[in-house]
Write a protein that holds these residues in place. Structure first.
Motif, PDB file in Angstrom:
ATOM      1  N   THR A 153      47.164  25.239  23.077  1.00 27.37           N
ATOM      2  CA  THR A 153      45.634  25.745  23.447  1.00 27.37           C
ATOM      3  C   THR A 153      45.532  25.742  24.887  1.00 27.37           C
ATOM      4  O   THR A 153      45.925  25.076  25.837  1.00 27.37           O
ATOM      5  CB  THR A 153      44.656  24.610  22.924  1.00 27.37           C
ATOM      6  OG1 THR A 153      44.998  24.445  21.389  1.00 27.37           O
ATOM      7  CG2 THR A 153      43.108  25.069  23.176  1.00 27.37           C
ATOM      8  N   GLY A 154      45.130  27.056  25.213  1.00 21.94           N
ATOM      9  CA  GLY A 154      44.843  27.507  26.692  1.00 21.94           C
ATOM     10  C   GLY A 154      45.850  27.945  27.505  1.00 21.94           C
ATOM     11  O   GLY A 154      45.625  28.385  28.633  1.00 21.94           O
ATOM     12  N   ALA A 155      47.216  27.746  26.662  1.00 21.79           N
ATOM     13  CA  ALA A 155      48.145  28.266  27.663  1.00 21.79           C
ATOM     14  C   ALA A 155      48.414  29.942  27.119  1.00 21.79           C
ATOM     15  O   ALA A 155      48.294  30.111  25.940  1.00 21.79           O
ATOM     16  CB  ALA A 155      49.597  27.537  27.050  1.00 21.79           C
ATOM     17  N   TYR A 156      49.076  30.634  27.847  1.00 19.58           N
ATOM     18  CA  TYR A 156      49.272  32.222  27.573  1.00 19.58           C
ATOM     19  C   TYR A 156      50.422  32.490  28.210  1.00 19.58           C
ATOM     20  O   TYR A 156      50.586  32.324  29.498  1.00 19.58           O
ATOM     21  CB  TYR A 156      48.138  32.943  27.617  1.00 19.58           C
ATOM     22  CG  TYR A 156      47.277  33.205  29.050  1.00 19.58           C
ATOM     23  CD1 TYR A 156      47.958  34.223  30.072  1.00 19.58           C
ATOM     24  CD2 TYR A 156      46.384  32.294  29.452  1.00 19.58           C
ATOM     25  CE1 TYR A 156      47.417  34.090  31.070  1.00 19.58           C
ATOM     26  CE2 TYR A 156      45.985  32.463  30.566  1.00 19.58           C
ATOM     27  CZ  TYR A 156      46.332  33.276  31.667  1.00 19.58           C
ATOM     28  OH  TYR A 156      45.648  33.277  32.667  1.00 19.58           O
ATOM     29  N   SER A 157      51.137  33.676  27.654  1.00 18.47           N
ATOM     30  CA  SER A 157      52.286  34.204  28.510  1.00 18.47           C
ATOM     31  C   SER A 157      51.651  35.587  28.753  1.00 18.47           C
ATOM     32  O   SER A 157      50.819  36.262  27.970  1.00 18.47           O
ATOM     33  CB  SER A 157      53.587  34.255  27.802  1.00 18.47           C
ATOM     34  OG  SER A 157      53.396  34.910  26.577  1.00 18.47           O
TER      35      SER A 157
END
Length: 204
Positions: A149-153
């Motif tokens: 949750t909250g992480a993205y590439s």
């Protein structure tokens, strides 16, 4: 290379060179073999991570047992805005991988080193879909995906990369089918080849 020069002298960074055309599976396995940490994250050369990405992934891996992490995928649109490219479902099963890619990309997964060893590394027989194949093999071995949750590439979608997308999707679908064909039922097979036919039509 410029990458080597950028990190030269940093004691926390080691730069290794592999032989040309080693293959993505073997290159990833080499990276794992020389790693010394408990967790492994991978970044393709034309993708990006925001500054807090690694911390978010490591926290997720530490909290959740017997899992690998999957982060949301974003890209930068023509107006320079950061937008969602692929929203990842909160629950991914192996069956979800048979006829589509729910959002598995080499740059948005985090895996414990011990779990990579458990499935004997990345598939070196395939030149494409090694990330999706790894995800399926982990799930087979009761290592389940968890949405970080909250992480993205941030993936790069250059004109050249976009022009290859249909061809790569076809390659990926066929590769994955032959690797896991015993898992496909009749309906899955029909859906997969309908998808390939659609991609072929669009490509023309």
């Amino acid at each position: 290379s410029s990458v080597s020069d950028d990190w030269k002298g940093n004691p926390m960074v080691n730069v290794y060179r592999t032989v040309p055309r080693l293959g993505i599976g073997q290159a990833l396995n080499f990276g794992v073999s020389v790693s010394t940490g408990e967790f492994c994250l991978f970044l393709e050369d034309d993708d990006y991570w925001p500054f807090n990405y690694i911390e978010s992934i490591l926290n997720c891996l530490k909290i959740n047992k017997n899992c690998f992490t999957v982060a949301e995928i974003k890209n930068i649109d023509s107006e320079g805005k950061l937008v969602t490219y692929k929203k990842i479902p909160s629950d991914i099963a192996k069956r979800d991988l048979l006829t589509k890619n729910p959002g598995i990309n080499i740059s948005n997964i985090g895996i414990m080193r011990s779990d990579i060893d458990r499935v004997l590394g990345f598939d070196i027989r395939s030149t494409i879909s090694v990330d999706k194949i790894m995800a399926a093999r982990l799930i087979e071995n009761n290592v389940h995906p968890v949405l970080a949750t909250g992480a993205y590439s941030i993936v790069s979608l250059s004109g050249d990369k976009m022009s290859r997308n249909n061809f790569r999707s076809i390659q990926s679908s066929i590769t994955f089918f032959w690797r896991f064909k015993s898992d496909y039922n009749l309906v899955d097979s029909i859906r997969l080849f309908a998808k390939i036919l659609k991609l072929l039509i669009i490509k023309k």
